[in-house]
Design an enzyme around this catalytic site. Structure first.
Site, PDB file in Angstrom:
ATOM      1  N   ASN A 265      -4.182 -20.146 -12.941  1.00 39.00           N
ATOM      2  CA  ASN A 265      -4.140 -18.755 -13.688  1.00 39.00           C
ATOM      3  C   ASN A 265      -2.883 -18.343 -13.707  1.00 39.00           C
ATOM      4  O   ASN A 265      -2.517 -17.064 -13.519  1.00 39.00           O
ATOM      5  CB  ASN A 265      -5.049 -17.679 -12.995  1.00 39.00           C
ATOM      6  CG  ASN A 265      -4.504 -17.360 -11.467  1.00 39.00           C
ATOM      7  OD1 ASN A 265      -3.796 -18.056 -10.835  1.00 39.00           O
ATOM      8  ND2 ASN A 265      -4.944 -16.262 -11.127  1.00 39.00           N
TER       9      ASN A 265
ATOM     10  N   ARG B 167       2.505 -18.655  -9.224  1.00 39.97           N
ATOM     11  CA  ARG B 167       2.921 -17.807 -10.570  1.00 39.97           C
ATOM     12  C   ARG B 167       3.842 -18.431 -11.530  1.00 39.97           C
ATOM     13  O   ARG B 167       4.466 -17.788 -12.311  1.00 39.97           O
ATOM     14  CB  ARG B 167       3.677 -16.484  -9.950  1.00 39.97           C
ATOM     15  CG  ARG B 167       2.623 -15.692  -9.018  1.00 39.97           C
ATOM     16  CD  ARG B 167       1.516 -15.217  -9.534  1.00 39.97           C
ATOM     17  NE  ARG B 167       0.775 -14.224  -8.717  1.00 39.97           N
ATOM     18  CZ  ARG B 167      -0.572 -14.076  -8.623  1.00 39.97           C
ATOM     19  NH1 ARG B 167      -1.450 -15.043  -9.288  1.00 39.97           N
ATOM     20  NH2 ARG B 167      -1.268 -13.256  -7.840  1.00 39.97           N
TER      21      ARG B 167
ATOM     22  N   ASP C 205      -5.159 -18.555  -0.196  1.00 41.12           N
ATOM     23  CA  ASP C 205      -5.417 -17.375  -1.592  1.00 41.12           C
ATOM     24  C   ASP C 205      -4.034 -16.633  -1.560  1.00 41.12           C
ATOM     25  O   ASP C 205      -4.116 -15.352  -2.121  1.00 41.12           O
ATOM     26  CB  ASP C 205      -6.535 -16.762  -1.793  1.00 41.12           C
ATOM     27  CG  ASP C 205      -6.830 -16.022  -3.064  1.00 41.12           C
ATOM     28  OD1 ASP C 205      -6.176 -16.466  -3.817  1.00 41.12           O
ATOM     29  OD2 ASP C 205      -7.642 -15.209  -2.987  1.00 41.12           O
TER      30      ASP C 205
ATOM     31  N   HIS D  14     -12.634 -18.881  -1.207  1.00 41.44           N
ATOM     32  CA  HIS D  14     -12.609 -17.519  -0.525  1.00 41.44           C
ATOM     33  C   HIS D  14     -14.144 -16.888  -0.472  1.00 41.44           C
ATOM     34  O   HIS D  14     -14.282 -15.605  -1.010  1.00 41.44           O
ATOM     35  CB  HIS D  14     -11.697 -16.486  -1.292  1.00 41.44           C
ATOM     36  CG  HIS D  14     -11.620 -16.487  -2.884  1.00 41.44           C
ATOM     37  ND1 HIS D  14     -12.792 -16.350  -3.556  1.00 41.44           N
ATOM     38  CD2 HIS D  14     -10.587 -16.587  -3.637  1.00 41.44           C
ATOM     39  CE1 HIS D  14     -12.321 -16.295  -4.706  1.00 41.44           C
ATOM     40  NE2 HIS D  14     -11.246 -16.476  -4.996  1.00 41.44           N
TER      41      HIS D  14
HETATM   42  O1  DOR Z   1      -7.294 -11.227  -4.919  1.00 42.30           O
HETATM   43  C1  DOR Z   1      -6.878 -12.100  -5.657  1.00 42.30           C
HETATM   44  N1  DOR Z   1      -5.830 -12.454  -6.444  1.00 42.30           N
HETATM   45  N2  DOR Z   1      -8.010 -12.985  -5.947  1.00 42.30           N
HETATM   46  C2  DOR Z   1      -7.920 -13.831  -6.799  1.00 42.30           C
HETATM   47  O2  DOR Z   1      -9.140 -14.569  -7.176  1.00 42.30           O
HETATM   48  C3  DOR Z   1      -6.982 -14.001  -7.891  1.00 42.30           C
HETATM   49  C4  DOR Z   1      -5.763 -13.585  -7.265  1.00 42.30           C
HETATM   50  C5  DOR Z   1      -4.453 -13.240  -8.103  1.00 42.30           C
HETATM   51  O3  DOR Z   1      -4.432 -14.412  -8.963  1.00 42.30           O
HETATM   52  O4  DOR Z   1      -3.823 -12.427  -7.892  1.00 42.30           O
HETATM   53 ZN    ZN Z   2     -10.192 -16.421  -6.490  1.00 42.18          ZN
END
Ligand code: DOR
Ligand code: ZN
Length: 428
Positions: free
Chosen positions: A96, A66, A307, A234
């Site tokens: 991301n 994050r 993940d 995943h």
């Molecule tokens: O559950 C998820 N959370 N799947 C993802 O692909 C992204 C992730 C997130 O960035 O929170």
């Molecule tokens: Zn993902």
């Protein structure tokens, strides 16, 4: 003044060399120097590992830390502390973030933060497309030069097939993996849990398995077309496993991962609108879990990755429909693998540890995931006989959105060691 760390009397388990023996490990100047019974060398630090299991430091090729942008959910510092508590010594962080990691300066920023505040090794994954918008490729060559370890638009699928084809062609030249989040959003749409009986019972919109399978099918076709390598993030459905199995059998260079949570919880377990069960891809059916386990056994799925997706209490306190997708996983992963994979005899302990160490290392092309003389001493020591209760207050992650709160899990990480330095020690 003697020097060195001696790990004494543990069961040393190294999947890369197929070693499984009670012996000592001697570490000096950051590297493993000797693995043998009754090592008689002088040392400055001793770890009594009797009744413990000594394994290569775990590698998680899929975490969300994050930073930059959502430091209220997690930071490189807090996420890497959580990693160390979970026995992970190397983690790959997904791009991301806000802004997304699509520029060399941002890759460098991650390395700098990791160096100054991180506890474990943090390797940044950069985006496939600029701003993760799926329209233009990111500067992949320059991102690699800055240190990107892989490319992914995780959270989104690259829907433009011609662009994905070009991305696969580029990474072939760069020899870095593409990690694809396979989800056709026109199918998953407003869904919040697996589409089926239980979504109907709960009155929640469903995400069909086909949202993943359609995307996997296209990505496999493009991997074949470009003869490039592709890693699938995943994987959650039985038919996805069948597609990947068939692709591997025909020589397509595909690898894949499954998360511990998808192995442990089915959609039947979503009964009380607990938003810590809201994850993407969603928890699927029991038949899917059976095939995911089978896929670990026959090597259709190579890697177990968490993940780890931290979200704040405020975000997860929203309605099920509104809350963000994602669960944390770093601190419970090893124990869940012991419970779901080893205790249920899906894999031997050695095979299970391979999926958390040497297998991701090989996909990433990094010199990690083994206990061998003259390699960096990244080592995890856990107590297989100790079980523990998953408690919110004990998480080192800044977030606590785990579906396993209150579960009693087997196996406790006792020491996490990076380059011969203890970076985590459990409280007795
Ligand atoms: O559950 C998820 N959370 N799947 C993802 O692909 C992204 C992730 C997130 O960035 O929170
Ligand atoms: Zn993902």
């Amino acid at each position: 003044m003697p020097e060195g760390l001696l790990i004494k009397g543990g069961r040393v388990l190294d999947p890369a060399s197929n070693l499984d023996e009670i012996c000592d490990v001697f570490i000096k100047e950051g590297k493993v120097r000797k693995i043998a019974r009754n090592i008689n060398l002088s040392y400055s630090e001793l770890i009594d590992a009797s009744d413990k299991i000594v394994i290569p430091g775990l590698i998680d090729m899929h975490v969300h830390l994050r930073e930059p942008g959502r430091e209220d959910e997690e930071t490189i510092e807090s996420g890497s502390r959580a990693a160390a508590r979970g026995g992970f010594t190397t983690v790959c962080c997904m791009p991301n973030t806000d802004p997304p990691i699509d520029d060399p300066s941002l890759v460098k920023f991650i390395y700098e933060q990791a160096k100054s505040k991180g506890v474990v090794e943090v390797l940044p994954v950069a985006t496939i497309t600029k701003n993760r918008e799926g329209e233009e490729l990111s500067p992949m060559g320059r991102l690699k030069e800055a240190g990107a370890i892989a490319f992914s638009d995780d959270g989104s699928w690259v829907t433009n097939s011609a662009l994905m084809r070009r991305a696969l062609e580029y990474v072939k030249m760069l020899s870095l993996p593409i990690i694809s989040h396979c989800e056709d959003k026109s199918l998953s749409a407003e869904g919040v849990m697996n589409e089926g009986y239980f979504s109907t019972v709960n009155g929640l919109a469903g995400i069909p398995r086909e949202a993943e399978e359609v995307a996997i099918f296209r990505d496999l076709a493009l991997a074949k077309m470009t003869d490039s390598s592709l890693h699938l993030a995943h994987v959650s459905t039985a038919n996805s496993v069948r597609l990947i199995r068939k692709a591997k059998n025909t020589g397509i260079k595909v690898t894949a991962e499954v998360t511990p949570h998808h192995l442990a919880i089915s959609d039947e377990g979503i009964t009380d609108f607990n938003t810590n069960t809201k994850v993407n891809p969603p928890f699927r059916g029991k038949e899917d879990i059976e095939l995911l386990k089978e896929s670990l056994r026959d090597n259709t799925i190579d890697v177990i990755a968490t993940d780890h997706a931290p979200h704040t209490v405020e975000e997860k306190e929203r309605d099920y429909e509104e809350a963000p997708f994602g669960v944390i996983g770093l601190e419970t992963a090893l124990s869940l693998v012991l419970r779901e994979v080893v205790e249920k005899k899906v894999l031997s302990l050695m095979q299970a540890i391979a999926r958390l160490t040497v297998n991701p290392a090989r996909i990433l092309g990094i010199d990690r995931g083994e206990i061998r003389e003259e390699v960096k001493a990244n080592i995890t020591i856990f107590d297989p006989g100790k079980s523990w209760l998953v408690r919110e207050e004990e998480f080192l992650s800044q977030s606590s959105n785990s579906p396993f709160l209150g579960w009693k899990l087997p196996g406790k990480v006792e020491w996490t060691i990076i380059g011969g330095k203890v970076v985590y020690r459990s409280e007795k």
